[in-house]
Design an enzyme around this catalytic site. Structure first.
Site, PDB file in Angstrom:
ATOM      1  N   SER A 128       0.797  -1.224   0.000  1.00  0.00           N
ATOM      2  CA  SER A 128       0.000   0.000   0.000  1.00  0.00           C
ATOM      3  C   SER A 128       0.830   1.275   0.000  1.00  0.00           C
ATOM      4  O   SER A 128       0.362   2.320  -0.412  1.00  0.00           O
ATOM      5  CB  SER A 128      -0.938   0.028   1.208  1.00  0.00           C
ATOM      6  OG  SER A 128      -0.191   0.086   2.399  1.00  0.00           O
ATOM      7  N   GLY A 154      -1.676  -5.707   1.961  1.00  0.00           N
ATOM      8  CA  GLY A 154      -1.138  -6.632   2.939  1.00  0.00           C
ATOM      9  C   GLY A 154       0.006  -7.486   2.435  1.00  0.00           C
ATOM     10  O   GLY A 154       0.382  -8.467   3.087  1.00  0.00           O
ATOM     11  N   ASN A 165       5.639  -5.378   5.546  1.00  0.00           N
ATOM     12  CA  ASN A 165       4.763  -6.288   6.280  1.00  0.00           C
ATOM     13  C   ASN A 165       5.525  -7.439   6.902  1.00  0.00           C
ATOM     14  O   ASN A 165       5.112  -7.976   7.936  1.00  0.00           O
ATOM     15  CB  ASN A 165       3.653  -6.804   5.369  1.00  0.00           C
ATOM     16  CG  ASN A 165       2.568  -5.770   5.184  1.00  0.00           C
ATOM     17  OD1 ASN A 165       2.160  -5.105   6.111  1.00  0.00           O
ATOM     18  ND2 ASN A 165       2.103  -5.625   3.951  1.00  0.00           N
ATOM     19  N   ASP A 220      -3.513   7.400  10.463  1.00  0.00           N
ATOM     20  CA  ASP A 220      -3.050   6.118  11.002  1.00  0.00           C
ATOM     21  C   ASP A 220      -1.562   6.121  11.321  1.00  0.00           C
ATOM     22  O   ASP A 220      -1.040   5.191  11.917  1.00  0.00           O
ATOM     23  CB  ASP A 220      -3.393   4.963  10.056  1.00  0.00           C
ATOM     24  CG  ASP A 220      -2.722   5.072   8.697  1.00  0.00           C
ATOM     25  OD1 ASP A 220      -1.846   5.938   8.500  1.00  0.00           O
ATOM     26  OD2 ASP A 220      -3.084   4.277   7.812  1.00  0.00           O
ATOM     27  N   HIS A 236       0.560   5.370   6.676  1.00  0.00           N
ATOM     28  CA  HIS A 236       0.582   5.650   5.245  1.00  0.00           C
ATOM     29  C   HIS A 236       0.866   7.122   4.977  1.00  0.00           C
ATOM     30  O   HIS A 236       0.253   7.984   5.595  1.00  0.00           O
ATOM     31  CB  HIS A 236      -0.760   5.269   4.616  1.00  0.00           C
ATOM     32  CG  HIS A 236      -1.072   3.818   4.743  1.00  0.00           C
ATOM     33  ND1 HIS A 236      -1.783   3.301   5.794  1.00  0.00           N
ATOM     34  CD2 HIS A 236      -0.746   2.776   3.936  1.00  0.00           C
ATOM     35  CE1 HIS A 236      -1.896   1.993   5.646  1.00  0.00           C
ATOM     36  NE2 HIS A 236      -1.271   1.652   4.532  1.00  0.00           N
TER      37      HIS A 236
END
Length: 225
Positions: free
Chosen positions: A48, A85, A113, A195, A198
């Site tokens: 992402s 993800g 990740n 968040d 990002h």
């Protein structure tokens, strides 16, 4: 990184990438780089962070990088191959699918990740090696973007994880190396979405500003038929 899950990240999905053509092919490669007849197809294999999570498509990394390269006289189509993800194992598994886009060069921007999930660094390294070996076998110029593990996993793990990318940069001397994808953006509240994972539009612009010279080094390795 997708939605926040406790203190972990998940890398979300987005899509960007469109053709920007310059008036004359002679400008496409920049100074002294010949006269290609079509845009260079640059694929970003990522998550992402590369896939405009939480942003409009025209605000994401692929679109903004393409625009920045165009402004420098580069004729480039940036192809977004970011998946929600995704880990290095996921990127390895879908590499052939991504290469169906027929890129001329590839940026490998995976690993975030893996770190967030506390994956074994040796497994991360094996996956990235497999990706880089495939690109080498296809004679595709590649750029490896490094990643750091979150500090809550401990200093020892952080050093081992960062060492994966450093070791690969030494082993694959022909691969262009960008040490940290989120350089100058990670941990900066003003450059991230709520968040704090990002990048926001300003964060993406900072990423592009910092990484564009390295991406240009990659593009200089492309030889179009």
């Amino acid at each position: 990184m997708k939605a926040r899950l406790g203190r972990r990240w998940l890398l979300g999905r987005g899509s960007a990438g469109f053709v920007l053509l310059l008036g004359t092919p002679a400008l496409a490669q920049g100074q002294g780089q010949g006269q290609p007849q079509r845009p260079i197809r640059l694929l970003i294999l990522g998550d992402s962070i590369t896939a405009a999570y939480g942003l409009a498509r025209n605000e994401g990394l692929p679109a903004r990088l393409e625009a920045a390269l165009k402004a420098k006289g580069r004729q480039v189509t940036v192809i977004d191959a970011g998946v929600s993800g995704d880990t290095t194992a996921g990127g390895r598994a879908r590499l052939e699918w991504a290469l169906a886009e027929k890129p001329d060069a590839v940026i490998v921007a995976l690993g975030g990740n893996d770190g967030l999930r506390g994956a074994e660094p040796r497994n991360t390294q094996a996956n990235l090696k497999a990706i880089l070996d495939t690109l080498k076998a296809r004679n595709l110029p590649a750029m490896l973007a490094g990643m750091l593990a979150p500090p809550n996993l401990g200093a020892d793990y952080g050093r081992e994880f960062a060492g994966v990318f450093q070791a690969l940069s030494r082993e694959y001397a022909d691969v262009v190396f960008y040490p940290f994808l989120l350089d100058g953006v990670a941990g900066e509240a003003a450059l991230n979405q709520p968040d704090r994972i990002h990048p926001n539009p300003q964060g993406v612009e900072e990423m592009v500003r910092r990484m564009t010279p390295t991406v240009e080094t990659l593009l200089d390795k492309v030889r179009l038929a």
